[in-house]
Design a protein around this motif. Structure first.
Motif, PDB file in Angstrom:
ATOM      1  N   PHE B 342      19.879  -8.602  -5.633  1.00 37.25           N
ATOM      2  CA  PHE B 342      18.725  -8.889  -6.506  1.00 37.25           C
ATOM      3  C   PHE B 342      17.424  -8.755  -5.718  1.00 37.25           C
ATOM      4  CE2 PHE B 342      21.613  -9.686  -9.596  1.00 37.25           C
ATOM      5  CZ  PHE B 342      22.242 -10.922  -9.617  1.00 37.25           C
ATOM      6  N   LEU B 343      17.395  -9.289  -4.503  1.00 39.56           N
ATOM      7  CA  LEU B 343      16.184  -9.199  -3.688  1.00 39.56           C
ATOM      8  C   LEU B 343      15.824  -7.746  -3.416  1.00 39.56           C
ATOM      9  CD1 LEU B 343      13.921 -10.426  -1.982  1.00 39.56           C
ATOM     10  CD2 LEU B 343      15.519 -10.553  -0.065  1.00 39.56           C
ATOM     11  N   SER B 344      16.821  -6.945  -3.080  1.00 41.41           N
ATOM     12  CA  SER B 344      16.535  -5.540  -2.764  1.00 41.41           C
ATOM     13  C   SER B 344      16.007  -4.802  -3.995  1.00 41.41           C
ATOM     14  CB  SER B 344      17.779  -4.840  -2.213  1.00 41.41           C
ATOM     15  OG  SER B 344      18.803  -4.780  -3.179  1.00 41.41           O
ATOM     16  N   VAL B 345      16.624  -5.039  -5.155  1.00 46.36           N
ATOM     17  CA  VAL B 345      16.182  -4.340  -6.377  1.00 46.36           C
ATOM     18  C   VAL B 345      14.756  -4.767  -6.748  1.00 46.36           C
ATOM     19  CG1 VAL B 345      16.639  -3.999  -8.828  1.00 46.36           C
ATOM     20  CG2 VAL B 345      18.531  -3.998  -7.221  1.00 46.36           C
ATOM     21  N   VAL B 346      14.467  -6.063  -6.665  1.00 41.48           N
ATOM     22  CA  VAL B 346      13.120  -6.545  -6.981  1.00 41.48           C
ATOM     23  C   VAL B 346      12.101  -5.981  -5.994  1.00 41.48           C
ATOM     24  CG1 VAL B 346      11.621  -8.586  -7.109  1.00 41.48           C
ATOM     25  CG2 VAL B 346      13.890  -8.652  -8.121  1.00 41.48           C
ATOM     26  N   GLY B 347      12.439  -6.050  -4.712  1.00 43.11           N
ATOM     27  CA  GLY B 347      11.523  -5.557  -3.679  1.00 43.11           C
ATOM     28  C   GLY B 347      11.203  -4.077  -3.851  1.00 43.11           C
ATOM     29  N   PHE B 348      12.236  -3.277  -4.126  1.00 42.77           N
ATOM     30  CA  PHE B 348      12.034  -1.836  -4.318  1.00 42.77           C
ATOM     31  C   PHE B 348      11.138  -1.582  -5.522  1.00 42.77           C
ATOM     32  CE2 PHE B 348      14.704  -1.390  -0.992  1.00 42.77           C
ATOM     33  CZ  PHE B 348      16.071  -1.229  -1.187  1.00 42.77           C
ATOM     34  N   SER B 349      11.355  -2.345  -6.584  1.00 41.06           N
ATOM     35  CA  SER B 349      10.558  -2.150  -7.798  1.00 41.06           C
ATOM     36  C   SER B 349       9.098  -2.510  -7.579  1.00 41.06           C
ATOM     37  CB  SER B 349      11.126  -2.995  -8.942  1.00 41.06           C
ATOM     38  OG  SER B 349      11.758  -2.175  -9.880  1.00 41.06           O
ATOM     39  N   VAL B 350       8.847  -3.601  -6.888  1.00 42.37           N
ATOM     40  CA  VAL B 350       7.460  -3.997  -6.621  1.00 42.37           C
ATOM     41  C   VAL B 350       6.744  -2.895  -5.847  1.00 42.37           C
ATOM     42  CG1 VAL B 350       5.978  -5.596  -5.345  1.00 42.37           C
ATOM     43  CG2 VAL B 350       7.857  -6.484  -6.699  1.00 42.37           C
ATOM     44  N   THR B 351       7.395  -2.355  -4.827  1.00 41.07           N
ATOM     45  CA  THR B 351       6.775  -1.330  -3.974  1.00 41.07           C
ATOM     46  C   THR B 351       6.569  -0.025  -4.717  1.00 41.07           C
ATOM     47  OG1 THR B 351       8.114  -2.274  -2.193  1.00 41.07           O
ATOM     48  CG2 THR B 351       6.903  -0.274  -1.701  1.00 41.07           C
ATOM     49  N   PHE B 357       0.831   2.816  -4.586  1.00 42.63           N
ATOM     50  CA  PHE B 357       0.455   3.058  -3.192  1.00 42.63           C
ATOM     51  C   PHE B 357       0.347   4.551  -2.935  1.00 42.63           C
ATOM     52  CE2 PHE B 357       0.262  -0.852  -1.149  1.00 42.63           C
ATOM     53  CZ  PHE B 357       1.319  -1.677  -1.492  1.00 42.63           C
ATOM     54  N   HIS B 358      -0.556   4.935  -2.011  1.00 45.65           N
ATOM     55  CA  HIS B 358      -0.563   6.329  -1.549  1.00 45.65           C
ATOM     56  C   HIS B 358      -0.333   6.299  -0.051  1.00 45.65           C
ATOM     57  CE1 HIS B 358      -1.769   7.869  -5.415  1.00 45.65           C
ATOM     58  NE2 HIS B 358      -2.625   6.879  -5.493  1.00 45.65           N
ATOM     59  N   PHE B 359       0.865   6.640   0.353  1.00 41.54           N
ATOM     60  CA  PHE B 359       1.248   6.517   1.759  1.00 41.54           C
ATOM     61  C   PHE B 359       0.855   7.758   2.543  1.00 41.54           C
ATOM     62  CE2 PHE B 359       3.406   2.674   1.037  1.00 41.54           C
ATOM     63  CZ  PHE B 359       4.069   2.786  -0.177  1.00 41.54           C
ATOM     64  N   LYS B 360       0.436   7.507   3.807  1.00 38.33           N
ATOM     65  CA  LYS B 360       0.044   8.647   4.661  1.00 38.33           C
ATOM     66  C   LYS B 360       1.289   9.461   5.002  1.00 38.33           C
ATOM     67  CE  LYS B 360      -2.908   6.047   7.196  1.00 38.33           C
ATOM     68  NZ  LYS B 360      -3.349   5.425   8.391  1.00 38.33           N
ATOM     69  N   SER B 369       7.280  -0.942   2.664  1.00 33.81           N
ATOM     70  CA  SER B 369       8.420  -1.405   1.856  1.00 33.81           C
ATOM     71  C   SER B 369       9.029  -2.654   2.464  1.00 33.81           C
ATOM     72  CB  SER B 369       9.487  -0.308   1.764  1.00 33.81           C
ATOM     73  OG  SER B 369       8.950   0.864   1.209  1.00 33.81           O
ATOM     74  N   ARG B 370       9.168  -2.649   3.784  1.00 27.04           N
ATOM     75  CA  ARG B 370       9.769  -3.811   4.461  1.00 27.04           C
ATOM     76  C   ARG B 370       8.884  -5.045   4.326  1.00 27.04           C
ATOM     77  NH1 ARG B 370      12.221  -0.423   9.565  1.00 27.04           N
ATOM     78  NH2 ARG B 370      14.407  -0.664   8.947  1.00 27.04           N
ATOM     79  N   ILE B 371       7.577  -4.849   4.472  1.00 22.52           N
ATOM     80  CA  ILE B 371       6.658  -5.985   4.375  1.00 22.52           C
ATOM     81  C   ILE B 371       6.698  -6.579   2.967  1.00 22.52           C
ATOM     82  CG2 ILE B 371       4.210  -6.648   4.396  1.00 22.52           C
ATOM     83  CD1 ILE B 371       3.851  -4.542   6.659  1.00 22.52           C
ATOM     84  N   ILE B 372       6.671  -5.694   1.977  1.00 28.72           N
ATOM     85  CA  ILE B 372       6.681  -6.181   0.593  1.00 28.72           C
ATOM     86  C   ILE B 372       7.989  -6.886   0.283  1.00 28.72           C
ATOM     87  CG2 ILE B 372       6.757  -5.416  -1.824  1.00 28.72           C
ATOM     88  CD1 ILE B 372       4.540  -3.512  -1.189  1.00 28.72           C
ATOM     89  N   MET B 373       9.085  -6.361   0.807  1.00 24.28           N
ATOM     90  CA  MET B 373      10.395  -7.000   0.601  1.00 24.28           C
ATOM     91  C   MET B 373      10.368  -8.418   1.159  1.00 24.28           C
ATOM     92  SD  MET B 373      13.479  -6.357  -0.554  1.00 24.28           S
ATOM     93  CE  MET B 373      13.780  -4.613  -0.400  1.00 24.28           C
ATOM     94  N   LEU B 374       9.780  -8.569   2.342  1.00 23.07           N
ATOM     95  CA  LEU B 374       9.712  -9.881   2.989  1.00 23.07           C
ATOM     96  C   LEU B 374       8.841 -10.833   2.173  1.00 23.07           C
ATOM     97  CD1 LEU B 374      10.652 -11.461   5.423  1.00 23.07           C
ATOM     98  CD2 LEU B 374       8.683 -10.601   6.707  1.00 23.07           C
ATOM     99  N   VAL B 375       7.724 -10.305   1.673  1.00 20.89           N
ATOM    100  CA  VAL B 375       6.815 -11.123   0.859  1.00 20.89           C
ATOM    101  C   VAL B 375       7.532 -11.595  -0.419  1.00 20.89           C
ATOM    102  CG1 VAL B 375       4.736 -11.042  -0.569  1.00 20.89           C
ATOM    103  CG2 VAL B 375       4.682 -10.117   1.749  1.00 20.89           C
ATOM    104  N   VAL B 376       8.248 -10.668  -1.060  1.00 14.74           N
ATOM    105  CA  VAL B 376       9.004 -11.026  -2.275  1.00 14.74           C
ATOM    106  C   VAL B 376      10.012 -12.113  -1.954  1.00 14.74           C
ATOM    107  CG1 VAL B 376      10.697 -10.181  -3.950  1.00 14.74           C
ATOM    108  CG2 VAL B 376       8.687  -8.807  -3.429  1.00 14.74           C
ATOM    109  N   GLY B 377      10.678 -11.972  -0.813  1.00 17.15           N
ATOM    110  CA  GLY B 377      11.659 -12.971  -0.396  1.00 17.15           C
ATOM    111  C   GLY B 377      11.037 -14.334  -0.194  1.00 17.15           C
ATOM    112  N   VAL B 378       9.858 -14.364   0.446  1.00 15.65           N
ATOM    113  CA  VAL B 378       9.170 -15.641   0.694  1.00 15.65           C
ATOM    114  C   VAL B 378       8.758 -16.285  -0.625  1.00 15.65           C
ATOM    115  CG1 VAL B 378       7.070 -16.653   1.664  1.00 15.65           C
ATOM    116  CG2 VAL B 378       8.385 -15.042   3.010  1.00 15.65           C
TER     117      VAL B 378
END
Lengths: 40, 537
Positions: B342-351, B357-360, B369-378
């Motif tokens: 569930f965390l991975s699916v939510v995190g991926f969707s948020v990102t 986002f426009h990534f370089k 993606s990793r930072i947002i996943m961590l934020v979602v988890g917190v």
């Protein structure tokens, strides 16, 4: 009697799933074979 | 500190180490989001079944069996199981063909409309955050029970475990740990069986003992089960409950992002069929075995105050300590595996699906993606500390709401050439609201709705009907565009890489295994229950 029917239904769901899988993929495989034959 | 405490902590450490180690092989966003799209059958099977079975599967459902509804649950599971085979055939394989990284992305790409992606993303995040909260709370409560540590500490420990490898290794870590956890609870349950059955004379004595047990719940051995346990007032109502819930879960496993979405990671479409077949068998056979363990405890410890603890009681009292520890680690694993998914699916969707986002470059995308996943988890941990995971309304979001709103646009995206982008979007929103509004009316006991919205007028089906209605209206008002039509036509073309005769032969072998498993299950139930119970043997 209901218990007997339910026993058949429960196993039947598994078996039916298997039939659906086999029939669907069989149909797909045959249509691929037919296309290969037509190409030749 | 006892062996159960040590066992649970050790298992958590092992999952963390393996999960984080998997993160070392994550090189790009493809690895992070969809594990490089090369997962074999065992990993997809493992993640499918482990993501489905949570703490509720080992506690709530087993408590329901213990109180007299094993027949209802087995029937429900049998219908649900069919979704694992039907789902990949009508939707999952095409989802994989799209090569999207999330299911909301699929809806955006298929219908050529970013709004569809955003709506699907919002629905995903709302529903799966609720599911995540329920999972974290369940695992926290279980860990407190097993270790004696304060609830707040248990919540944090559980969260650290699944968040650590999920945010670092993404899908690569999640499917590996899911499969490990699947194997742990599979073997734990299998090994525990003989001890539990043996404690009351063996599985051969189970039926006789239950029939002669004055404390066995009413109608536990009847095909309709304990009628009040289904919320019904008669046999018809009880059967309809099991059948309708079975159909609901059939649809759920066929189209929901934490189930159908796993197909995005499969090595090939053939892997989706085979892993579906494995999950199908586990849902019927393995869960039947687990359910039989639970009702066996009635002969050992009838009238438990909290039936949900039936397997925990058995782990503490009936088996050798080592086996009991394995069972408890297995139940914990079921909860952690679901939470990580569930965390991975939510995190991926948020990102990907909500924020533009426009990534370089890919490196930046991976880091973000990793930072947002961590934020979602917190955030999820914070909400869990606030006690939201136990709030009733949260569990209504954390149910089949996605299936009610996605089955029409999902399956329709493949089978219908008339379903347009507008139709799909309106259908999703109508399905979501069409479920939530009646669900609230029923859930809060608002008369007369709580007695009207049942069976095929269950809020799930109301959401489904609304979803269908607005799919038709939306498509009529704004028909399919050429871009949408040509994308669908491309999706329907079987890729060259899939046209391997040997793979088809192997897939069909799984089909034959399903048929044999079905026949053997029926024979087992007839010989072990139905015939002797009706006096034919």
């Amino acid at each position: 009697m209901g218990e007997i029917i339910l026993s058949i239904v429960i196993g039947g769901c598994l078996a039916l799933s298997g039939v659906i899988l086999i029939v669907t993929l069989d149909k797909e495989e045959k249509s691929l074979d037919k296309r290969e034959e037509d190409k030749r | 500190m006892n062996i159960f405490f040590v066992g649970v902590i050790v298992s958590i450490l092992v999952y963390m180490i393996v999960g984080v180690y998997a993160g070392r092989s994550v090189k790009d966003v493809n690895d992070y989001y969809v594990s490089g799209r090369n997962a074999p059958t065992i990993l997809i099977s493992g993640t499918l079944f482990a993501s489905m079975l949570s703490v509720n599967g080992f506690m709530g459902d087993q408590g329901w069996c213990y109180t007299g509804n094993i027949t209802s649950l087995v029937l429900l599971n049998s219908l649900c199981a069919m979704g694992y085979v039907i789902g990949p055939l009508v939707f999952g394989r095409y989802l994989r063909r799209s090569e999207c990284t999330t299911m909301p992305e699929y809806f955006g790409t298929r219908y050529n409309d970013r709004r569809n992606r955003r709506v699907a993303g919002i629905i995903t995040i709302i529903s799966l955050t609720a599911y995540l909260l329920a999972s974290i709370t369940g695992v926290g409560i279980l860990m407190q029970e097993l270790t004696g540590l304060p609830y707040a500490v248990c919540l944090f420990l559980a969260w650290v475990c699944f968040t650590a490898f999920t945010f670092y290794s993404g899908s690569k870590g999640v499917i590996l740990t899911d499969t490990m956890m699947f194997l742990v609870f599979l073997f734990a349950t299998i090994i525990a069986g003989p001890y539990i059955f043996g404690a009351q004379g063996g599985i051969g004595q189970l039926l006789t003992n239950l029939m002669n047990n004055p404390q066995a719940p009413e109608n536990i051995l009847d095909y309709y089960g304990n009628i009040p346990g289904t919320g019904a007032s008669d046999i018809f109502g009880a059967m309809m409950y099991a059948i309708t819930m079975g159909i609901v879960w059939l649809i759920t496993v066929a189209v929901s992002p934490w189930q159908a979405g796993r197909n995005l990671m499969a090595k090939s479409e053939h892997v989706t069929f085979r892993s579906g077949a494995v999950a199908c068998i586990c849902t019927v056979v393995f869960l039947l075995y687990l359910n039989l363990e639970s009702i066996t405890v009635i002969n050992l410890n009838p009238g438990m105050e909290d039936p949900q603890r039936v397997l925990i009681w058995a782990a503490f009292n009936v088996m050798p300590k080592l086996v009991g520890t394995l069972v408890l680690a297995g139940i914990m694993a079921a909860g952690l595996s679901s939470a990580s998914t569930f965390l991975s699916v939510v995190g991926f969707s948020v990102t990907n699906d909500i924020i533009d986002f426009h990534f370089k470059n890919e490196k930046e995308q991976l880091r973000t993606s990793r930072i947002i996943m961590l934020v979602v988890g917190v955030i999820a941990l914070g909400l869990a500390y606030l006690g939201l995971g136990g709030v009733r309304i949260i569990s209504w979001f954390a149910s089949t709401i996605i299936a009610a709103s996605w089955v029409v646009p999902g399956v329709g995206s493949i089978v219908s050439d008339k379903l347009s982008s507008t139709g799909a979007r309106w259908s999703m929103i109508a399905g979501f609201l069409g479920f939530m509004i009646p669900k609230c009316l029923v859930g809060f006991g608002v008369a007369p709705f709580n007695s009207i919205f049942i069976n095929f007028l269950d809020p799930f089906f109301l959401g489904l009907y609304m979803s269908l209605l607005f799919a038709v209206i939306g498509s009529k008002l704004h028909p399919v565009s050429e871009t949408e039509a040509s994308y669908r036509a491309r999706l329907l073309v079987l890729p060259e890489s899939e046209k391997v005769p040997a793979e088809y032969k192997r897939d069909k072998l799984y089909g034959y295994i399903l048929i044999v498993a079905g026949i053997l299950t029926t024979i087992f139930l007839l010989v072990g229950w139905a015939l002797p119970y009706n006096g034919f043997m």
